[in-house]
Write a protein that holds these residues in place. Structure first.
Motif, mmCIF file in Angstrom:
data_model
loop_
_atom_site.group_PDB
_atom_site.id
_atom_site.type_symbol
_atom_site.label_atom_id
_atom_site.label_comp_id
_atom_site.label_asym_id
_atom_site.label_seq_id
_atom_site.Cartn_x
_atom_site.Cartn_y
_atom_site.Cartn_z
ATOM 1 N N HIS A 101 59.017 71.802 45.012
ATOM 2 C CA HIS A 101 57.580 71.510 45.011
ATOM 3 C C HIS A 101 57.223 70.354 45.940
ATOM 4 O O HIS A 101 56.330 69.560 45.649
ATOM 5 C CB HIS A 101 57.100 71.239 43.585
ATOM 6 N N PHE A 102 57.936 70.244 47.043
ATOM 7 C CA PHE A 102 57.657 69.283 48.138
ATOM 8 C C PHE A 102 57.778 67.828 47.720
ATOM 9 O O PHE A 102 58.479 67.060 48.342
ATOM 10 C CB PHE A 102 56.277 69.517 48.789
ATOM 11 N N GLU A 103 57.006 67.456 46.680
ATOM 12 C CA GLU A 103 57.055 66.089 46.168
ATOM 13 C C GLU A 103 56.754 65.045 47.236
ATOM 14 O O GLU A 103 57.376 63.981 47.290
ATOM 15 C CB GLU A 103 58.413 65.789 45.502
ATOM 16 N N LEU A 104 55.786 65.354 48.098
ATOM 17 C CA LEU A 104 55.275 64.287 48.966
ATOM 18 C C LEU A 104 54.541 63.304 48.073
ATOM 19 O O LEU A 104 54.149 63.644 46.955
ATOM 20 C CB LEU A 104 54.328 64.878 50.009
ATOM 21 N N PHE A 105 54.346 62.078 48.562
ATOM 22 C CA PHE A 105 53.628 61.087 47.772
ATOM 23 C C PHE A 105 52.126 61.290 48.027
ATOM 24 O O PHE A 105 51.641 60.978 49.105
ATOM 25 C CB PHE A 105 54.094 59.678 48.144
ATOM 26 N N PRO A 106 51.394 61.818 47.038
ATOM 27 C CA PRO A 106 50.032 62.299 47.296
ATOM 28 C C PRO A 106 49.039 61.204 47.671
ATOM 29 O O PRO A 106 48.033 61.483 48.301
ATOM 30 C CB PRO A 106 49.625 62.958 45.974
ATOM 31 N N PHE B 273 64.694 54.570 47.141
ATOM 32 C CA PHE B 273 64.033 53.497 46.407
ATOM 33 C C PHE B 273 64.845 53.142 45.164
ATOM 34 O O PHE B 273 65.383 54.022 44.499
ATOM 35 C CB PHE B 273 62.626 53.921 45.956
ATOM 36 N N THR B 274 64.886 51.844 44.848
ATOM 37 C CA THR B 274 65.420 51.426 43.557
ATOM 38 C C THR B 274 64.380 51.802 42.499
ATOM 39 O O THR B 274 63.262 52.195 42.838
ATOM 40 C CB THR B 274 65.615 49.901 43.528
ATOM 41 N N VAL B 275 64.762 51.640 41.227
ATOM 42 C CA VAL B 275 63.809 51.965 40.164
ATOM 43 C C VAL B 275 62.546 51.125 40.332
ATOM 44 O O VAL B 275 61.421 51.625 40.260
ATOM 45 C CB VAL B 275 64.434 51.739 38.778
ATOM 46 N N ALA B 276 62.723 49.835 40.605
ATOM 47 C CA ALA B 276 61.560 48.953 40.762
ATOM 48 C C ALA B 276 60.683 49.422 41.926
ATOM 49 O O ALA B 276 59.458 49.470 41.809
ATOM 50 C CB ALA B 276 62.022 47.520 40.988
ATOM 51 N N GLN B 277 61.312 49.771 43.035
ATOM 52 C CA GLN B 277 60.529 50.248 44.183
ATOM 53 C C GLN B 277 59.831 51.567 43.879
ATOM 54 O O GLN B 277 58.703 51.797 44.324
ATOM 55 C CB GLN B 277 61.433 50.415 45.410
ATOM 56 N N SER B 278 60.482 52.452 43.123
ATOM 57 C CA SER B 278 59.845 53.728 42.751
ATOM 58 C C SER B 278 58.543 53.473 42.012
ATOM 59 O O SER B 278 57.536 54.137 42.257
ATOM 60 C CB SER B 278 60.733 54.565 41.837
ATOM 61 N N TYR B 279 58.602 52.511 41.082
ATOM 62 C CA TYR B 279 57.386 52.188 40.341
ATOM 63 C C TYR B 279 56.340 51.568 41.263
ATOM 64 O O TYR B 279 55.175 51.945 41.255
ATOM 65 C CB TYR B 279 57.699 51.222 39.191
ATOM 66 N N ARG B 280 56.797 50.618 42.068
ATOM 67 C CA ARG B 280 55.872 49.848 42.901
ATOM 68 C C ARG B 280 55.165 50.734 43.943
ATOM 69 O O ARG B 280 53.964 50.610 44.146
ATOM 70 C CB ARG B 280 56.680 48.737 43.579
ATOM 71 N N TYR B 281 55.908 51.611 44.591
ATOM 72 C CA TYR B 281 55.323 52.338 45.724
ATOM 73 C C TYR B 281 54.894 53.758 45.410
ATOM 74 O O TYR B 281 54.119 54.348 46.144
ATOM 75 C CB TYR B 281 56.305 52.358 46.912
ATOM 76 N N VAL B 282 55.444 54.334 44.353
ATOM 77 C CA VAL B 282 55.173 55.753 44.107
ATOM 78 C C VAL B 282 54.485 56.003 42.761
ATOM 79 O O VAL B 282 53.417 56.611 42.706
ATOM 80 C CB VAL B 282 56.478 56.590 44.195
ATOM 81 N N LEU B 283 55.084 55.508 41.672
ATOM 82 C CA LEU B 283 54.571 55.889 40.357
ATOM 83 C C LEU B 283 53.305 55.119 39.975
ATOM 84 O O LEU B 283 52.297 55.724 39.595
ATOM 85 C CB LEU B 283 55.655 55.687 39.290
ATOM 86 N N LEU B 284 53.352 53.796 40.105
ATOM 87 C CA LEU B 284 52.194 53.022 39.642
ATOM 88 C C LEU B 284 50.910 53.278 40.439
ATOM 89 O O LEU B 284 49.840 53.401 39.847
ATOM 90 C CB LEU B 284 52.535 51.526 39.600
ATOM 91 N N PRO B 285 50.994 53.379 41.781
ATOM 92 C CA PRO B 285 49.733 53.656 42.492
ATOM 93 C C PRO B 285 49.077 54.961 42.034
ATOM 94 O O PRO B 285 47.857 55.070 42.019
ATOM 95 C CB PRO B 285 50.162 53.765 43.962
ATOM 96 N N GLN B 286 49.893 55.939 41.640
ATOM 97 C CA GLN B 286 49.310 57.199 41.165
ATOM 98 C C GLN B 286 48.837 57.072 39.722
ATOM 99 O O GLN B 286 47.753 57.531 39.361
ATOM 100 C CB GLN B 286 50.335 58.327 41.264
#
Ligand SMILES: Nc1ncnc2c1ncn2[C@@H]1O[C@H](COP(=O)(O)OP(=O)(O)O)[C@@H](O)[C@H]1O
Ligand SMILES: [Mg+2]
Lengths: 248, 245
Positions: free
Chosen positions: B88-93, A150-163
């Protein structure tokens, strides 16, 4: 003390047209809702963007966001409102000035000032909540997101922001409640939202306690309904199998 | 044998503190290299430099002919071709297991959702977790999560795999299920660089062993040499400590 309690006052005529006092409160509620919702939309979009900026490695972007937060969080809301309402319009281009001061309905120009003021003020607070939410995620998550390509933008969009979104629902709910309470500053520049209507009712009817009690009840009911809705939202988006915050 | 990963004189500092000093080694295609060493010796840092999760200030790393340190390199693209498995796996929870396997395939490689999920399910079958496809990571045991993490990396058809202590966060009874998957991968010819203290795995599977201490690569030799006659005193001490239990 000689005070005439009269809880029926809200159904009595105001003496203006065939309005009863309750009509005033309904109009007031309309303004309060219109103010709070519009300001919240501004705060959420701008605050979300600033919150993300503060977590970026780019010094310029995070620096701009930091300055914004310090500026808007540390100047009292009332001062900000007076600046937006009394000072800023004088520095607008002449045509916009005429439009804002003369063509617009005074209620609408007051409304615009409060929405801008409250939106930008709350954005600073939303920014901090969003930033904290992102930084609370395990560092490994952004590593893992980048490791799969993922690019930085994609990391935010798909992984960081939803959490982060899920983490910040409770603090954002209380910011949303604050927006409703803070929207009462509008009464100081003559916008007839709930507080202003209560003041006017008190003056017209001399039933000051009843007038403010109803306003209090309306704020209270609004807050309780928002909390209820948000806790439903929170449950709906809860991640299965994940411990509740503070657990683990 | 041609080189898949080549690390040349890499130096890295955190502020004034030098984490990596003149690290050089290489991993050939199809080779399995185990990296071990005491905690804090720089193993994670070195392996994260390989896919540029950590930047380094001096030296060069070449992965499949592409320079990792070159500012012109498209790092997301390079990383998408290098699988990585974390302690620590780091799956997307927030995503289901099959979504974890599919998301980068669709967003990075541009595969269709159907294709990506079909591939995900096939890999889950391979690691024995097909039945869990629609659960969330938090509903799986550590060993199961780590097997999913390996499958997630494999879903991208990687040219090589990096492992950073994949079993050290696991309860003892779950270590073998993960090592079995890794052993199978190695047998199929996957190029692997594994930070691990599982010396049984190293003995069975590794071609070479690298021993690190205080940011230096102290030993870099064939498995037989390492377990036969490790040359440095630090490596001997380390081995005797780790093999005791
Ligand atoms: N972000 C960081 N900032 C400063 N020092 C760090 C950082 N990450 C790791 N270190 C230090 O670098 C050294 C090597 O860390 P690491 O590569 O994680 O070691 P290992 O994986 O071998 O246990 C340790 O001394 C650690 O404290
Ligand atoms: Mg480590």
């Amino acid at each position: 003390m000689n005070y005439n309690w009269d809880w029926n006052i809200f159904f009595k005529s105001t003496g203006i047209g065939n309005e009863i006092y309750l009509d005033w409160y309904i109009t007031g509620l309309g303004w309060t809702l219109a103010l709070a919702l519009a300001a919240w939309l501004v705060a959420l979009l701008l605050g979300g963007l600033l919150g993300v900026m503060r977590t970026l490695p780019n010094k310029w972007l995070s620096g701009i966001a930091t300055c914004y937060v310090e500026l808007f969080r540390n100047v009292p809301l009332l001062v900000q409102l007076f600046i937006w309402y009394f000072v800023v319009p004088d520095y607008l281009p002449e045509s916009v000035q005429i439009w804002f001061k003369q063509d617009l309905n005074p209620a609408v120009s007051a409304y615009i000032s409060v929405v801008v003021c409250l939106g930008l003020f709350t954005a600073a607070r939303v920014c901090e909540q969003v930033r904290t939410g992102i930084q609370a995620l395990p560092k490994g998550q952004s590593n893992a997101a980048q490791a799969v390509g993922f690019t930085v933008a994609q990391s935010y969009r798909y992984v960081l922001l939803p959490q982060a979104f899920r983490v910040v629902i409770p603090p954002l709910t209380s910011e949303f409640l604050n927006v409703f309470k803070n929207s009462s500053v509008a009464s100081l520049i003559g916008l007839m939202e709930i507080l202003a209507q209560a003041k006017q009712t008190a003056e017209f009817s001399a039933n000051i306690f009843e007038a403010f009690t109803l306003a209090t009840l309306i704020y209270f009911t609004l807050n309780m309904s928002i909390m209820k809705v948000m806790s439903i939202v929170e449950k709906r988006v809860r991640i299965p199998g994940l411990m509740v915050e503070g657990g683990k | 044998m041609s080189s898949m990963i080549s690390i040349n004189n890499v130096n890295k500092w955190y502020g004034d503190f030098q984490v990596l000093t003149d690290c050089s080694t290489s991993v050939s295609k199809g080779e399995v290299v185990v990296v071990c060493g005491p905690s804090g010796s720089g193993k994670s840092t070195l392996i994260k430099c390989v896919n540029a999760l950590e930047p380094f200030q001096k030296g060069d790393i070449i992965v499949d002919g592409i320079s990792v340190g070159d500012p012109k390199t498209n790092l997301p693209k390079l990383r998408s071709r290098v699988g990585m498995v974390f302690q620590h796996f780091e799956l997307f929870p927030h995503l289901t297991i099959v979504e974890n396997l599919a998301i980068a395939q669709t967003k990075v490689l541009g595969r269709s959702k159907e294709e990506a999920e079909a591939k995900g399910i096939k890999l889950l079958e391979r690691v024995g977790l097909k039945a869990h496809a629609h659960k969330h990571p938090g509903q799986l045991s550590g060993g199961q999560q780590q097997r999913v993490a390996i499958a997630r990396a494999l879903a991208m058809d990687p040219i090589c795999m990096l492992f950073d202590e994949p079993t050290s966060a696991l309860d003892p009874e779950m270590i073998n299920e993960v090592l079995d998957v890794m052993t199978e991968l190695a047998k199929e010819g996957m190029t692997m660089m594994c930070v691990t203290h599982e010396m049984g795995f190293a003995r069975r599977v590794a071609d070479r062993v690298i021993f690190m201490d205080r940011g230096h690569i102290v030993e870099d030799c064939s498995k037989d040499d390492f377990f036969g006659t490790p040359r440095s005193e630090r490596a001997q001490q380390f081995l005797s400590k780790i093999l005791q239990h």
